[in-house]
Every structure is written in C-alpha cells, then in structure tokens.
Design an enzyme around this catalytic site. Structure first.
Site, PDB file in Angstrom:
ATOM      1  N   GLU A  23       0.832  -1.220   0.000  1.00 35.98           N
ATOM      2  CA  GLU A  23       0.000   0.000   0.000  1.00 35.98           C
ATOM      3  C   GLU A  23       0.860   1.260   0.000  1.00 35.98           C
ATOM      4  O   GLU A  23       2.069   1.198   0.257  1.00 35.98           O
ATOM      5  CB  GLU A  23      -0.940   0.017   1.211  1.00 35.98           C
ATOM      6  CG  GLU A  23      -0.200   0.021   2.535  1.00 35.98           C
ATOM      7  CD  GLU A  23      -0.925   0.779   3.636  1.00 35.98           C
ATOM      8  OE1 GLU A  23      -1.410   1.888   3.376  1.00 35.98           O
ATOM      9  OE2 GLU A  23      -0.955   0.262   4.765  1.00 35.98           O
ATOM     10  N   LYS A 157      -2.749  -1.093  15.825  1.00 40.46           N
ATOM     11  CA  LYS A 157      -2.189  -0.316  16.933  1.00 40.46           C
ATOM     12  C   LYS A 157      -3.119  -0.234  18.122  1.00 40.46           C
ATOM     13  O   LYS A 157      -4.340  -0.254  17.966  1.00 40.46           O
ATOM     14  CB  LYS A 157      -1.958   1.118  16.460  1.00 40.46           C
ATOM     15  CG  LYS A 157      -0.871   1.233  15.470  1.00 40.46           C
ATOM     16  CD  LYS A 157      -0.183   2.573  15.621  1.00 40.46           C
ATOM     17  CE  LYS A 157       1.045   2.585  14.768  1.00 40.46           C
ATOM     18  NZ  LYS A 157       0.688   2.788  13.363  1.00 40.46           N
TER      19      LYS A 157
END
Ligand code: PSU
Ligand code: MN
Length: 299
Positions: A23, A157
């Site tokens: 990406e 995260k």
C-alpha cells in the site's frame, strides 16, 4: 477500471512470477520524509530479495498504478498533496484526477482487480477507541469482509480498541490467522491480551486456508497477523500514556475522520523520539518477508 501495470509487474504476471501488493498510505501518511522514501525503496528491495515482484499501489493523476518506479515512489513520499484514498474514494479520485495514496481497503480492492492475491502492509485500521461517541470504524474491516485476498499485517495499533476490532472481524466473517501466535498482535508490541484468533505455524497452511476459503465460495479476505520482531518491540506499557495524551490532543484540536489516524501516528512518533518509526519500518519489512513466502507458496 483501467489498471496501469509497471513493466516488471506485467512481466511477472505473464511469466507466473509471484507478485506482492504493497500500500502507499503507509508511505505518504504513515511516516515522515525522507524516512518514508528510504522505507519504500527498502520494501521493494526486500520483495526482490525474497523472490517476489513488488506492486505498490497508488493513484497518480487519476490513473490507477500497480507497481511504481523510483520517481513515483519519491513523489509519493515527498509531495504532501497526495490525498488518503480509501475504497470509497477510488471512483472520486479517478473522476477528478487526484494524486492519492491508497489505504488498506483501497489497496485490497485494486490488488484484487489486478489479479494479485497477497498484500503486505504494516497495520490495519480498526475500531477506534471512543467509538461509542465517534462511530469511527475503519473501512479496512469492511473491505476485509468483502475482498478475497490475503492481507499480512502486524495486527493493529493500540490507538485502536483491539478487543472490539477482533470482535468485529469475527462478526464480519473474517478469518484471522496468527503467525506462530494465538494472540492478536498490537503493532509495536507483540502482545495485546486479546485472543480469539487461530494460530498457524507455516506459510503452506496459510496458502491452503486461503485456497479453501476461495473454493468454498467465501468472499472474505484472509487476515494474517504477524507479531513485530522481538528486538524492535515497544512494550505496551510504555505506550499507554502517550496514546492517551495523543487522543486528548486530537480531541482538543477537533481532529477526526480520516485525519485522526495520521495525527495519532505522528504524535506517537514524536513522543517516542523516533523509536516507533524504527519499529514501524521493521514490522512492515517483516510482513513483506512473510507475504513473499505466502505468495511463492500460492504461485
Ligand atoms: N495503521 C498504521 N499505519 C498506517 C495506517 C494504519 O499503523 O499507515 C493507514 C493504513 O493505510 C490504513 C489506514 O488502511 O491508515 C486506516 O485509516 P483509517 O483509520 O482512517 O481507516
Ligand atoms: Mn475512520
């Protein structure tokens, strides 16, 4: 949708050489310049070293690109006008000639259309903390429910609500495969205290599970979560107060929507004096290595 393949990707596909999608939001919005440019080149070199051809996905001047050259990588890394393009903005970006970096959801869509079945990234988006008030849930989760490709990540995260993220992945019918772990990894940290995923110990198993999903008519993605290498890990305890402060600051400055993730990432990087940046690079390269192995098993 017209896809512009790099010469290298086109040749690889014609010759049955495995291709790994990457990406571009991690480059344009996930790391500062020039670290991001060095990282992008390193990511491509790592692909070559492990026997796959890199296909970094981006939209430049309204064209979908699968595979970028060095000058395109540098432009993505240094030109701050690149927008963040999720799946819902693909048509918009093409119609209005945008320059844009693709997130996990947009990259999944484009890679799938391009005939690529493995994609390596850093971390996926998920359910944000404070979802109760903001309703902020990443499009990445919906894309994982809809697009049948393998996504290799280091989990997500702890800026996110990981228990809710893992629950929602279950609801959406996304199989989560922990590479040598049954605990959902928390990006900078190997552990999160969140279980409820399946452990796999080798890439042949991952390739087999993906193939069975496909032949079984399941249209969801296969999410592989690969913990950060031990030597680069930042223990969760060191991050909690930094994340708390970053969220408070975001709320004070009214930062929300798709600006929130890049803002939080930058705050964490500043407050860990670059340690998080090093961790981010290391885990993303580690995911590329694993993604390369899977791509080779599938080809
Ligand atoms: N998480 C990271 N680094 C990133 C991203 C997420 O640790 O660079 C990027 C990815 O491109 C992901 C996107 O798809 O942010 C999710 O953004 P949002 O939370 O706005 O859906
Ligand atoms: Mn969001």
């Amino acid at each position: 949708m017209k896809i512009n393949y790099s010469k290298e990707v086109k040749e690889a596909q014609n010759n049955g050489v495995p291709v790994l999608a990457l990406e571009s939001t991690i480059i344009a919005h996930g790391m500062p310049y020039p670290d991001n440019y060095e990282f992008a080149k390193n990511a491509e070199a790592t692909c070559h070293k492990y026997g796959v051809v890199p296909a970094t996905v981006a939209i430049i001047n309204g064209s979908v690109l699968v595979g970028l050259d060095e000058s395109q990588l540098e432009s993505l890394a240094s030109d701050t006008s690149y927008k963040k393009i999720s799946k819902r903005e693909i048509g918009l970006a093409l119609a209005q000639n945008w320059n844009g970096a693709t997130t996990v959801s947009a990259t999944m869509h484009i890679a799938h259309k391009a005939g690529i079945n493995v994609f390596a990234t850093g971390g996926i988006g998920g359910v944000h903390r404070g979802v109760k008030y903001s309703f902020d849930v990443s499009q990445d989760l919906v894309a994982l429910a809809q697009i049948p490709i393998i996504v290799v990540s280091a989990g997500a995260k702890t800026i996110l609500d990981l228990p809710k993220t893992v629950e929602l992945l279950e609801t959406l019918g996304v199989v989560v495969l922990g590479y040598e772990t049954n605990e959902f990894p928390a990006f900078y940290s190997r552990s999160s205290g969140v279980y409820g995923i399946h452990s796999v110990n080798n890439t042949i198993d991952i390739a087999n599970i993906y193939n069975k999903n496909k032949s079984g008519g399941l249209t969801c993605g296969t999410l592989v979560v690969n913990p950060i290498p031990k030597s680069k890990e930042i223990p969760i305890i060191q991050l909690s107060s930094i994340i708390q402060t970053a969220y408070e600051k975001a709320s004070r400055y009214d930062i929300e929507g798709n600006k929130l993730t890049p803002f939080l990432l930058n705050e964490i990087s500043e407050r860990t004096i670059g340690k998080s940046l090093e961790a981010n690079k290391a885990l993303a390269l580690n995911n590329i290595k694993l993604g390369a192995k899977i791509a080779k098993n599938l080809s």
